[in-house]
Design an enzyme around this catalytic site. Sequence first.
Site, PDB file in Angstrom:
ATOM      1  N   LYS A  28       0.773  -1.363   0.133  1.00  0.00           N
ATOM      2  CA  LYS A  28      -0.202   0.001   0.062  1.00  0.00           C
ATOM      3  C   LYS A  28       1.091   1.260  -0.126  1.00  0.00           C
ATOM      4  CE  LYS A  28      -2.438   1.858   3.563  1.00  0.00           C
ATOM      5  NZ  LYS A  28      -2.253   2.911   3.675  1.00  0.00           N
ATOM      6  N   ASP A  55      -3.373   4.077  -2.001  1.00  0.00           N
ATOM      7  CA  ASP A  55      -4.474   4.704  -0.955  1.00  0.00           C
ATOM      8  C   ASP A  55      -4.356   6.248  -0.812  1.00  0.00           C
ATOM      9  OD1 ASP A  55      -5.840   4.987   1.256  1.00  0.00           O
ATOM     10  OD2 ASP A  55      -4.255   4.495   2.814  1.00  0.00           O
ATOM     11  N   LEU A  56      -4.778   6.851  -1.836  1.00  0.00           N
ATOM     12  CA  LEU A  56      -4.556   8.237  -1.969  1.00  0.00           C
ATOM     13  C   LEU A  56      -5.982   9.153  -1.436  1.00  0.00           C
ATOM     14  CD1 LEU A  56      -2.772   8.738  -5.301  1.00  0.00           C
ATOM     15  CD2 LEU A  56      -1.876   8.603  -2.907  1.00  0.00           C
ATOM     16  N   LYS A  57      -7.109   8.252  -1.307  1.00  0.00           N
ATOM     17  CA  LYS A  57      -8.246   8.799  -0.453  1.00  0.00           C
ATOM     18  C   LYS A  57      -8.974  10.191  -0.972  1.00  0.00           C
ATOM     19  CE  LYS A  57      -7.270   6.759   4.251  1.00  0.00           C
ATOM     20  NZ  LYS A  57      -5.880   6.404   4.138  1.00  0.00           N
ATOM     21  N   TYR A  58      -9.187  10.331  -2.348  1.00  0.00           N
ATOM     22  CA  TYR A  58      -9.558  11.217  -3.099  1.00  0.00           C
ATOM     23  C   TYR A  58     -10.839  11.550  -2.344  1.00  0.00           C
ATOM     24  CZ  TYR A  58      -6.544   9.267  -6.838  1.00  0.00           C
ATOM     25  OH  TYR A  58      -5.493   9.081  -7.390  1.00  0.00           O
ATOM     26  N   ASP A  60     -12.999  15.434  -3.594  1.00  0.00           N
ATOM     27  CA  ASP A  60     -13.046  16.576  -4.257  1.00  0.00           C
ATOM     28  C   ASP A  60     -14.346  16.561  -5.056  1.00  0.00           C
ATOM     29  OD1 ASP A  60     -12.233  18.984  -5.640  1.00  0.00           O
ATOM     30  OD2 ASP A  60     -10.229  18.485  -5.216  1.00  0.00           O
ATOM     31  N   ASN A  63     -16.073  15.991 -10.834  1.00  0.00           N
ATOM     32  CA  ASN A  63     -15.255  15.957 -12.091  1.00  0.00           C
ATOM     33  C   ASN A  63     -13.728  15.805 -12.005  1.00  0.00           C
ATOM     34  OD1 ASN A  63     -14.850  16.529 -14.943  1.00  0.00           O
ATOM     35  ND2 ASN A  63     -13.902  18.375 -14.380  1.00  0.00           N
ATOM     36  N   GLN A 189      -4.324   4.894  15.962  1.00  0.00           N
ATOM     37  CA  GLN A 189      -5.450   4.151  15.667  1.00  0.00           C
ATOM     38  C   GLN A 189      -6.298   4.121  17.005  1.00  0.00           C
ATOM     39  OE1 GLN A 189      -6.406   3.495  12.923  1.00  0.00           O
ATOM     40  NE2 GLN A 189      -4.375   2.808  11.399  1.00  0.00           N
ATOM     41  N   ARG A 210       2.650  -0.221  10.807  1.00  0.00           N
ATOM     42  CA  ARG A 210       3.593  -0.078  11.988  1.00  0.00           C
ATOM     43  C   ARG A 210       3.813  -1.421  12.775  1.00  0.00           C
ATOM     44  NH1 ARG A 210       0.903   5.363  13.923  1.00  0.00           N
ATOM     45  NH2 ARG A 210      -0.548   4.237  12.890  1.00  0.00           N
TER      46      ARG A 210
HETATM   47  O1  C5P Z   1       0.581   1.760  10.983  1.00  0.00           O
HETATM   48  P1  C5P Z   1      -0.682   1.348  10.761  1.00  0.00           P
HETATM   49  O2  C5P Z   1      -0.989  -0.295  10.840  1.00  0.00           O
HETATM   50  O3  C5P Z   1      -1.512   1.821  11.641  1.00  0.00           O
HETATM   51  O4  C5P Z   1      -1.130   1.756   9.354  1.00  0.00           O
HETATM   52  C1  C5P Z   1      -2.236   1.781   8.731  1.00  0.00           C
HETATM   53  C2  C5P Z   1      -2.338   2.547   7.366  1.00  0.00           C
HETATM   54  O5  C5P Z   1      -3.933   2.079   6.833  1.00  0.00           O
HETATM   55  C3  C5P Z   1      -1.876   3.653   6.981  1.00  0.00           C
HETATM   56  O6  C5P Z   1      -1.202   3.835   5.970  1.00  0.00           O
HETATM   57  C4  C5P Z   1      -3.368   4.639   6.954  1.00  0.00           C
HETATM   58  O7  C5P Z   1      -3.108   5.465   6.172  1.00  0.00           O
HETATM   59  C5  C5P Z   1      -4.230   3.600   6.558  1.00  0.00           C
HETATM   60  N1  C5P Z   1      -5.546   3.917   6.727  1.00  0.00           N
HETATM   61  C6  C5P Z   1      -6.339   3.865   7.924  1.00  0.00           C
HETATM   62  N2  C5P Z   1      -7.396   3.946   8.177  1.00  0.00           N
HETATM   63  C7  C5P Z   1      -8.316   4.057   7.065  1.00  0.00           C
HETATM   64  C8  C5P Z   1      -7.867   3.828   5.782  1.00  0.00           C
HETATM   65  C9  C5P Z   1      -6.386   3.805   5.617  1.00  0.00           C
HETATM   66  O8  C5P Z   1      -5.405   3.785   8.773  1.00  0.00           O
HETATM   67  N3  C5P Z   1      -9.527   4.270   7.337  1.00  0.00           N
END
Ligand code: C5P
Length: 236
Positions: A28, A55-58, A60, A63, A189, A210
């Site tokens: 990812k 995973d750029l989470k658009y 906007d 268009n 988290q 992590r």
């Molecule tokens: O390090 P960790 O296991 O917390 O990484 C979680 C990854 O998942 C990160 O790259 C974060 O951007 C992504 N993510 C998230 N929650 C979401 C969508 C993606 O933590 N709802």
Amino acid sequence: MILALDFSRLNEALEMARSTARWVGMFKINIHLFTAAGPDAVRKIGALGPGIFLDLKYHDIPNTVAGAVSAASELPNVRLLDLHATGGAAMMRAGAQALAQSSNTRHPKLLGITILTSLEQADLRRVGMSGTPASRALSLARLSKRCGLDGIVASPKEVRQIRRGCGRDFLIVVPGIRPHGGPSRSDDQARVATPAETIRAGADYLVVGRPITAAADPQAAARAISGEIAAALQAS
Ligand code: C5P
């Protein structure tokens, strides 16, 4: 297992990817590495074999999101893309339509982010959202499905009810994974669970960052987590 390569330098990400590839189903790349290293990161990490979740989470206007989805779908080895479901139905439909019209016949699948795994109920209230994270995530998952998305991203706590509400074929991708024996709440988290609990709830993909990338021995951590996933799958 999808390994989150949250690094500022492409070399560090590539080193981590090469050393863990045998336990990983997909890599990812999020806004952190993409902002630092751009499409080159997608090409170089994608060339290692496991596909890419970009995973750029658009979020906007429709268009603009359609244009971004279309451009991302042309990058090699991208298997998953995502946008924020809170961007609205028109935005999600525009993203899905852009993919359907992509010249890439093996174009990625599109996911809706429901409620970020770092948010708790009090955080939602502060931004004017009522209800619990679980109820909001379920209604955003249903909306994502109605708008033609292939699946959603949600926390481990919502997997079971989204699976029930959206059916077997709807992809459920789950970050917020914290392995067995670790703290139940760690770093930023909030809504977390172990790999085995998340598999048992019905997830399709687990996103792990992590717990592997910050471990003293990332290979040992990747091996242990993939073993926990395999054992849970076998038992289910
Ligand atoms: O390090 P960790 O296991 O917390 O990484 C979680 C990854 O998942 C990160 O790259 C974060 O951007 C992504 N993510 C998230 N929650 C979401 C969508 C993606 O933590 N709802």
